[in-house]
Design a protein around this motif. Structure first.
Motif, PDB file in Angstrom:
ATOM      1  N   ALA A  61      11.216  17.987  93.098  1.00  0.00           N
ATOM      2  CA  ALA A  61      10.664  18.412  91.507  1.00  0.00           C
ATOM      3  C   ALA A  61      11.029  17.288  90.678  1.00  0.00           C
ATOM      4  O   ALA A  61      10.821  17.505  89.285  1.00  0.00           O
ATOM      5  CB  ALA A  61      11.493  19.608  91.109  1.00  0.00           C
ATOM      6  N   ASP A  62      11.401  16.225  90.935  1.00  0.00           N
ATOM      7  CA  ASP A  62      11.627  14.995  90.165  1.00  0.00           C
ATOM      8  C   ASP A  62      12.969  15.415  89.060  1.00  0.00           C
ATOM      9  O   ASP A  62      13.085  14.799  88.247  1.00  0.00           O
ATOM     10  CB  ASP A  62      10.563  14.608  89.365  1.00  0.00           C
ATOM     11  N   ASP A  63      14.075  16.249  89.660  1.00  0.00           N
ATOM     12  CA  ASP A  63      15.006  16.710  89.073  1.00  0.00           C
ATOM     13  C   ASP A  63      14.799  16.944  87.627  1.00  0.00           C
ATOM     14  O   ASP A  63      15.562  17.247  86.499  1.00  0.00           O
ATOM     15  CB  ASP A  63      15.975  15.321  88.824  1.00  0.00           C
ATOM     16  N   ALA A  64      13.487  17.751  87.457  1.00  0.00           N
ATOM     17  CA  ALA A  64      13.220  18.467  86.216  1.00  0.00           C
ATOM     18  C   ALA A  64      14.321  19.633  85.849  1.00  0.00           C
ATOM     19  O   ALA A  64      14.938  20.169  86.940  1.00  0.00           O
ATOM     20  CB  ALA A  64      11.915  19.000  86.446  1.00  0.00           C
ATOM     21  N   PRO A  65      14.676  19.634  84.541  1.00  0.00           N
ATOM     22  CA  PRO A  65      15.624  20.894  84.390  1.00  0.00           C
ATOM     23  C   PRO A  65      15.134  22.238  84.896  1.00  0.00           C
ATOM     24  O   PRO A  65      13.729  22.621  84.675  1.00  0.00           O
ATOM     25  CB  PRO A  65      16.128  20.780  82.727  1.00  0.00           C
ATOM     26  N   VAL A  66      15.880  22.963  85.312  1.00  0.00           N
ATOM     27  CA  VAL A  66      15.460  24.354  85.528  1.00  0.00           C
ATOM     28  C   VAL A  66      15.589  25.260  84.280  1.00  0.00           C
ATOM     29  O   VAL A  66      16.432  25.071  83.253  1.00  0.00           O
ATOM     30  CB  VAL A  66      16.538  25.148  86.354  1.00  0.00           C
ATOM     31  N   PHE A 109      10.887  25.394  86.888  1.00  0.00           N
ATOM     32  CA  PHE A 109      11.301  24.099  86.308  1.00  0.00           C
ATOM     33  C   PHE A 109      10.436  24.056  85.059  1.00  0.00           C
ATOM     34  O   PHE A 109       9.421  24.454  84.903  1.00  0.00           O
ATOM     35  CB  PHE A 109      11.030  23.055  87.487  1.00  0.00           C
ATOM     36  N   GLN A 110      11.270  23.440  84.199  1.00  0.00           N
ATOM     37  CA  GLN A 110      10.679  23.085  82.878  1.00  0.00           C
ATOM     38  C   GLN A 110       9.267  22.075  82.810  1.00  0.00           C
ATOM     39  O   GLN A 110       8.341  22.652  81.828  1.00  0.00           O
ATOM     40  CB  GLN A 110      11.596  22.308  81.822  1.00  0.00           C
ATOM     41  N   SER A 111       9.053  21.746  83.816  1.00  0.00           N
ATOM     42  CA  SER A 111       8.235  20.788  84.230  1.00  0.00           C
ATOM     43  C   SER A 111       6.858  21.458  84.340  1.00  0.00           C
ATOM     44  O   SER A 111       5.635  21.048  84.516  1.00  0.00           O
ATOM     45  CB  SER A 111       8.361  19.614  85.047  1.00  0.00           C
TER      46      SER A 111
END
Length: 349
Positions: A189-194, A222-224
């Motif tokens: 998830a490309d380290d997107a914030p949860v 995820f926020q993304s």
């Protein structure tokens, strides 16, 4: 070529001997243990180790011909000037050992997972490393696995289009082995914030039991905009599998990472049926642990952050704890950041 001095704290399974049980397992690329990987890296030399157990100290001495081996990490850190230290202790001991390494001036610390039992302990570890200028790497090894890295490169290059959904099936508890799977989902998830999650645990005993012995399910937002579903249950016929679905294709990792697939629409039409293509096999196959060791050396030389750093380890624990808390609240939505610094997942190792 510079030679950096390495110490290993914890001379047991992952620190030394796990390669023995991995022989013949085709999903594992050797070397596996920390020490075995250091022995293949020409820029480092293991100069000392420490363990409380005299049998483990003697076994480590015979296996690796390393001297001295101390009975505790305090003595090791007082007597040895070390550039890199691997912390392969139990999770219960990791917070104060990592903190002691940072305070002793160790510049790169490679700690096993999970970082700690609670977020408060993990937060204190990260603060100690920041305060003393230490880089903290965490042993969620799939980030250094050549095939998973190849899959991530395809995703980053847009081969499957915008990622929409990440689904993982794994048999494990929430935090010990579960740290690997939570971190791998974040990696894809490309380290997107949860943003939030909903969790469910298979056993009602987890309503009051803090031991990390239960699997669970989580729906992660995820926020993304990426959505994830993670099933970490010890029952059923599924082995570790991943399915990353994008707008134009998908990447699948099957059979515990033994097989990878690439599926892509032949044209631009959304109605096109995806067709399986050849997954581009990596040309070099360093083991994940060897890749992690090389990354720790690069952190020492360039000042970069580890591919899996302390913040990643913290977030893996945060997600695991939030999964259980959601279950305890009747599978309620848990918004992030998860604020309970005292909640614990007690891992036996």
């Amino acid at each position: 070529m510079a030679t950096y001095r390495v110490g290993v704290i914890g001379c047991g399974r992952i620190g030394s001997a796990i390669d023995d049980e991995a022989q013949g397992n085709t999903s594992v690329i050797l070397p596996f243990s920390h020490t075995a990987a250091y022995m293949e890296e020409p820029r480092v030399r293991v100069v000392a180790a420490a363990d409380m157990d005299p049998e483990k100290r003697e076994s480590y001495r015979r296996r690796w011909n390393v001297e001295p081996i101390y009975a505790n990490h305090v003595e090791l850190l007082q007597r040895e000037k070390l550039d890199i230290v691997s912390v392969c202790t139990r999770a219960e001991e990791r917070p104060h050992v990592v903190t002691a390494c940072a305070e002793a001036g160790v510049k790169v610390i490679f700690a096993e997972k999970p970082l700690a039992w609670s977020l408060g302990e993990a937060e204190a570890m990260l603060e100690a490393c920041r305060r003393h200028g230490a880089k903290l790497g965490v042993g969620c090894l799939r980030r250094w696995h050549p095939f998973y890295r190849q899959a991530k490169q395809l995703i980053d290059e847009g081969v499957i289009g915008k990622v929409l959904q990440i689904t993982g099936y794994c048999g494990s508890s929430l935090s010990h082995d579960g740290s690997h799977w939570v971190d791998l989902m974040r990696f894809f998830a490309d380290d997107a914030p949860v943003d939030w999650l909903v969790g469910e645990i298979g056993d009602p005993a987890a309503l009051t039991d803090d031991w990390d012995r239960y699997g669970g399910n989580a729906y992660v937002a995820f926020q993304s905009g990426v959505r994830g579903y993670l099933r970490m249950m010890g029952t059923g016929a599924a082995v570790q599998e991943w399915d990353i679905i994008g707008e134009r294709g998908r990447v699948r990792a099957l059979d515990g990472g033994r097989e990878f697939e690439l599926w892509r629409r032949a044209g631009g039409d959304r109605t096109d049926r995806p067709v399986r293509e050849a997954f581009p096999r990596p040309q070099r196959l360093p083991s994940p642990t060897a890749g992690a060791v090389a990354d720790m050396v690069q952190c020492l030389e360039s000042g970069k952050e580890p591919e899996c750093n302390g913040e990643d380890g913290y977030t893996a624990l945060e997600i695991a704890l939030a999964m259980r808390e959601s279950f305890r609240r009747g599978c309620a939505r848990i918004d992030f950041p998860f604020e309970d610094r005292e909640a614990r997942l007690i891992t036996p190792t």
